[in-house]
Design a protein around this motif. Structure first.
Motif, mmCIF file in Angstrom:
data_model
loop_
_atom_site.group_PDB
_atom_site.id
_atom_site.type_symbol
_atom_site.label_atom_id
_atom_site.label_comp_id
_atom_site.label_asym_id
_atom_site.label_seq_id
_atom_site.Cartn_x
_atom_site.Cartn_y
_atom_site.Cartn_z
ATOM 1 N N THR A 70 14.095 -5.610 -10.068
ATOM 2 C CA THR A 70 12.666 -5.453 -10.323
ATOM 3 C C THR A 70 11.852 -6.398 -9.452
ATOM 4 O O THR A 70 10.845 -5.998 -8.857
ATOM 5 N N LEU A 71 12.279 -7.644 -9.338
ATOM 6 C CA LEU A 71 11.573 -8.603 -8.486
ATOM 7 C C LEU A 71 11.619 -8.177 -7.019
ATOM 8 O O LEU A 71 10.624 -8.287 -6.301
ATOM 9 N N LEU A 72 12.765 -7.671 -6.580
ATOM 10 C CA LEU A 72 12.877 -7.199 -5.204
ATOM 11 C C LEU A 72 11.988 -5.977 -4.959
ATOM 12 O O LEU A 72 11.401 -5.839 -3.884
ATOM 13 N N SER A 73 11.881 -5.108 -5.956
ATOM 14 C CA SER A 73 11.017 -3.936 -5.771
ATOM 15 C C SER A 73 9.551 -4.348 -5.710
ATOM 16 O O SER A 73 8.760 -3.753 -4.974
ATOM 17 N N TYR A 74 9.162 -5.368 -6.481
ATOM 18 C CA TYR A 74 7.796 -5.891 -6.373
ATOM 19 C C TYR A 74 7.569 -6.495 -4.978
ATOM 20 O O TYR A 74 6.514 -6.297 -4.372
ATOM 21 N N ALA A 75 8.559 -7.214 -4.484
ATOM 22 C CA ALA A 75 8.440 -7.784 -3.138
ATOM 23 C C ALA A 75 8.338 -6.667 -2.099
ATOM 24 O O ALA A 75 7.577 -6.780 -1.136
ATOM 25 N N TRP A 76 9.083 -5.590 -2.299
ATOM 26 C CA TRP A 76 9.021 -4.461 -1.379
ATOM 27 C C TRP A 76 7.633 -3.821 -1.399
ATOM 28 O O TRP A 76 7.111 -3.438 -0.361
ATOM 29 N N SER A 77 7.020 -3.742 -2.565
ATOM 30 C CA SER A 77 5.667 -3.184 -2.626
ATOM 31 C C SER A 77 4.675 -4.087 -1.906
ATOM 32 O O SER A 77 3.719 -3.605 -1.302
ATOM 33 N N VAL A 78 4.898 -5.398 -1.932
ATOM 34 C CA VAL A 78 4.038 -6.322 -1.182
ATOM 35 C C VAL A 78 4.235 -6.121 0.314
ATOM 36 O O VAL A 78 3.270 -6.144 1.088
ATOM 37 N N VAL A 79 5.468 -5.878 0.747
ATOM 38 C CA VAL A 79 5.736 -5.605 2.160
ATOM 39 C C VAL A 79 5.021 -4.330 2.586
ATOM 40 O O VAL A 79 4.396 -4.272 3.653
ATOM 41 N N LEU A 80 5.072 -3.297 1.750
ATOM 42 C CA LEU A 80 4.392 -2.043 2.074
ATOM 43 C C LEU A 80 2.884 -2.246 2.139
ATOM 44 O O LEU A 80 2.207 -1.691 3.007
ATOM 45 N N LEU A 81 2.339 -3.051 1.226
ATOM 46 C CA LEU A 81 0.907 -3.347 1.255
ATOM 47 C C LEU A 81 0.548 -4.136 2.515
ATOM 48 O O LEU A 81 -0.475 -3.877 3.148
ATOM 49 N N ALA A 82 1.417 -5.068 2.898
ATOM 50 C CA ALA A 82 1.176 -5.836 4.127
ATOM 51 C C ALA A 82 1.189 -4.919 5.347
ATOM 52 O O ALA A 82 0.390 -5.099 6.273
ATOM 53 N N CYS A 83 2.062 -3.921 5.354
ATOM 54 C CA CYS A 83 2.080 -2.952 6.463
ATOM 55 C C CYS A 83 0.761 -2.199 6.523
ATOM 56 O O CYS A 83 0.226 -1.954 7.613
ATOM 57 N N ALA A 84 0.224 -1.842 5.363
ATOM 58 C CA ALA A 84 -1.059 -1.132 5.344
ATOM 59 C C ALA A 84 -2.177 -2.019 5.873
ATOM 60 O O ALA A 84 -2.994 -1.590 6.697
ATOM 61 N N VAL A 85 -2.214 -3.274 5.435
ATOM 62 C CA VAL A 85 -3.259 -4.195 5.886
ATOM 63 C C VAL A 85 -3.136 -4.450 7.383
ATOM 64 O O VAL A 85 -4.133 -4.457 8.112
ATOM 65 N N MET A 86 -1.910 -4.633 7.864
ATOM 66 C CA MET A 86 -1.710 -4.871 9.290
ATOM 67 C C MET A 86 -2.089 -3.650 10.116
ATOM 68 O O MET A 86 -2.506 -3.784 11.265
ATOM 69 N N THR A 87 -1.939 -2.471 9.538
ATOM 70 C CA THR A 87 -2.352 -1.265 10.248
ATOM 71 C C THR A 87 -3.860 -1.272 10.449
ATOM 72 O O THR A 87 -4.355 -0.976 11.532
ATOM 73 N N PHE A 88 -4.601 -1.616 9.391
ATOM 74 C CA PHE A 88 -6.056 -1.670 9.503
ATOM 75 C C PHE A 88 -6.488 -2.700 10.546
ATOM 76 O O PHE A 88 -7.464 -2.506 11.252
ATOM 77 N N MET A 89 -5.749 -3.801 10.648
ATOM 78 C CA MET A 89 -6.111 -4.871 11.565
ATOM 79 C C MET A 89 -5.596 -4.632 12.980
ATOM 80 O O MET A 89 -5.978 -5.342 13.905
ATOM 81 N N GLY A 90 -4.718 -3.655 13.160
ATOM 82 C CA GLY A 90 -4.145 -3.404 14.482
ATOM 83 C C GLY A 90 -3.112 -4.443 14.874
ATOM 84 O O GLY A 90 -2.951 -4.755 16.040
ATOM 85 N N LYS A 91 -2.398 -4.963 13.922
ATOM 86 C CA LYS A 91 -1.398 -6.005 14.190
ATOM 87 C C LYS A 91 -0.001 -5.413 14.099
ATOM 88 O O LYS A 91 0.202 -4.289 13.684
ATOM 89 N N TRP A 92 0.967 -6.236 14.451
ATOM 90 C CA TRP A 92 2.381 -5.945 14.316
ATOM 91 C C TRP A 92 2.731 -4.721 15.129
ATOM 92 O O TRP A 92 2.330 -4.600 16.279
ATOM 93 N N ILE A 93 3.487 -3.778 14.624
ATOM 94 C CA ILE A 93 3.878 -2.615 15.403
ATOM 95 C C ILE A 93 2.781 -1.576 15.468
ATOM 96 O O ILE A 93 2.872 -0.630 16.232
ATOM 97 N N TYR A 94 1.738 -1.718 14.655
ATOM 98 C CA TYR A 94 0.719 -0.681 14.549
ATOM 99 C C TYR A 94 -0.438 -0.872 15.524
ATOM 100 O O TYR A 94 -1.420 -0.170 15.441
ATOM 101 N N GLU A 95 -0.312 -1.805 16.434
ATOM 102 C CA GLU A 95 -1.338 -1.976 17.467
ATOM 103 C C GLU A 95 -1.334 -0.771 18.405
ATOM 104 O O GLU A 95 -2.369 -0.364 18.917
ATOM 105 N N LYS A 96 -0.150 -0.206 18.607
ATOM 106 C CA LYS A 96 0.010 0.978 19.460
ATOM 107 C C LYS A 96 0.897 1.969 18.728
ATOM 108 O O LYS A 96 1.683 1.584 17.853
#
Length: 104
Positions: A70-96
């Motif tokens: 359960t704790l790992l799944s919560y951490a995974w949801s935070v990772v997915l949320l971070a991917c969404a935020v980074m997409t909006f910012m154009g960071k990480w792999i989502y810059e291109k």
């Protein structure tokens, strides 16, 4: 006299929408939809496999391991949320996108 060119022949390539990719990652991030949209199929498949593993493990009664899962799944949801935020910012792999075209 130069030869006529087709319209849009030298037009710059328009990238995929960072907003659309971010919203797809925000609402459907566990299915990797935002990654598939940008052409990162391998990352999308990884997200699907990890999300399915957490769903399957969540249904099993594993005693103390259920708490860890359960704790790992919560951490995974935070990772997915971070991917969404980074997409909006154009960071990480989502810059291109996967073809190297910058997202807009």
């Amino acid at each position: 006299m130069s030869a006529p060119q087709q319209p849009g022949y030298n037009a710059p390539v328009q990238g995929k929408s960072r907003m659309v990719a971010g919203l797809l990652n925000l609402f459907l991030g566990g299915f990797g939809v935002g990654d598939f949209y940008l052409g990162y199929t391998q990352y999308g498949i990884y997200k699907i496999v990890i999300s399915l593993a957490f769903v399957i493990l969540g249904f099993l009664d594993l005693g103390f391991l259920s708490t860890i899962i359960t704790l790992l799944s919560y951490a995974w949801s935070v990772v997915l949320l971070a991917c969404a935020v980074m997409t909006f910012m154009g960071k990480w792999i989502y810059e291109k996108d996967a073809n190297g075209v910058p997202t807009v």
